[in-house]
Design an enzyme around this catalytic site. Sequence first.
Site, short mmCIF file in Angstrom:
data_model
loop_
_atom_site.label_atom_id
_atom_site.label_comp_id
_atom_site.label_asym_id
_atom_site.label_seq_id
_atom_site.Cartn_x
_atom_site.Cartn_y
_atom_site.Cartn_z
CE LYS A 9 -2.39 -1.40 10.92
NZ LYS A 9 -1.14 -2.40 10.81
CG PHE B 67 8.13 3.01 18.78
CD1 PHE B 67 9.46 3.44 19.37
CD2 PHE B 67 7.28 2.35 19.61
CE1 PHE B 67 9.68 3.51 20.74
CE2 PHE B 67 7.26 2.37 20.80
CZ PHE B 67 8.50 2.93 21.58
CE1 TYR C 299 -3.09 2.53 11.35
CE2 TYR C 299 -4.22 2.48 13.31
CZ TYR C 299 -3.02 2.05 12.48
OH TYR C 299 -1.90 1.35 13.34
CB CYS D 191 5.98 -4.00 12.27
SG CYS D 191 6.52 -5.09 13.41
CB ILE E 174 8.39 -0.94 23.25
CG1 ILE E 174 8.78 -1.51 21.86
CG2 ILE E 174 9.53 -0.62 24.19
CD1 ILE E 174 7.76 -1.76 20.72
#
Length: 310
Positions: A141, A11, A137, A65, A203
């Site tokens: 990161k 995305f 998660y 990304c 976005i």
Amino acid sequence: MNVLITGSNGFVGRHLSKCLINSSYDVVDAGRTQPKTKNNFLLLDLDSNFDITSELASIDVVVHCAARVHVMDDNAKDPLVEYRRINKDATLTLAQQAAKAGVKRFVFLSTIKVNGEYTNEGNPFTPQVSSPPLDPYGLSKYEAEQGLIVIAKETGMEVVIIRPPLVYGPGVKANFAAMMNLVSKGLPLPMGSINNSRSLVYIGNLTDLIVTCLSHPKAANQVFLVSDDQDVSTSDLLRLMAKAMNKPCRLLPIPEKWLRSLTTLIGKPGIGERLCGSLQVDISQTKTCLGWQPPYTLGDALNRTVNKAP
């Protein structure tokens, strides 16, 4: 400037690639499968023993990304192991190869989950992290961020870390898309009394910040939080969605405690937390350091999202 984007089929990567190409950047897209419509594409499977050092020799900036994304109900035997393999180990391998190839800057798309899951009212997240996250998660990161900082110090390659909250826009999927679908049907929804505060990022605002970070001298070796700079409650978000769709908004004033109890009763307490909990992001450091402002307001962004505007 030559820019390589990993996860360009995803995305964020897809929108970023289009934005950079339209701005006359030389873009190399990278991912596990090559789309038929893209020619300047590099096959890159992070779940393998990859070595793209030679391909990185002509690249000025890598925007990373690609990731193993967060899912609410992870069926992996040990989710942390799976997240670490892609989000930490593969990220650091890619960064080391980039530094060896002479890449000037490595922009890492992290996550606000590095800071945590929720905030108390009036205490938004800042770039500082008080303790490592518990979420697998988010932890993967966080560990990638720590490793990138070390690589930057050891090699001189500049690293920029960006932590977005929930990202939405044309073509968004998952929970945000499900919420829009419910609103579009005009069904009564039991979410009229939720008074939380959520930071989101459109976005277009996220890609604008990433583009700024490609070359801004003050972005080097910094951590930036990003949002639309306009927090919103779940109830008001639904109302704004309905307005953008020209649909009636039928929200039932069910008490928040009842809603949380209902989601717990059906075995989905996480949904209740996401609907009712707050997550605020303070982007003042981002704006001050870079002289940056989100170019799209929340209202404009929602209009573009529901109408699938570019």
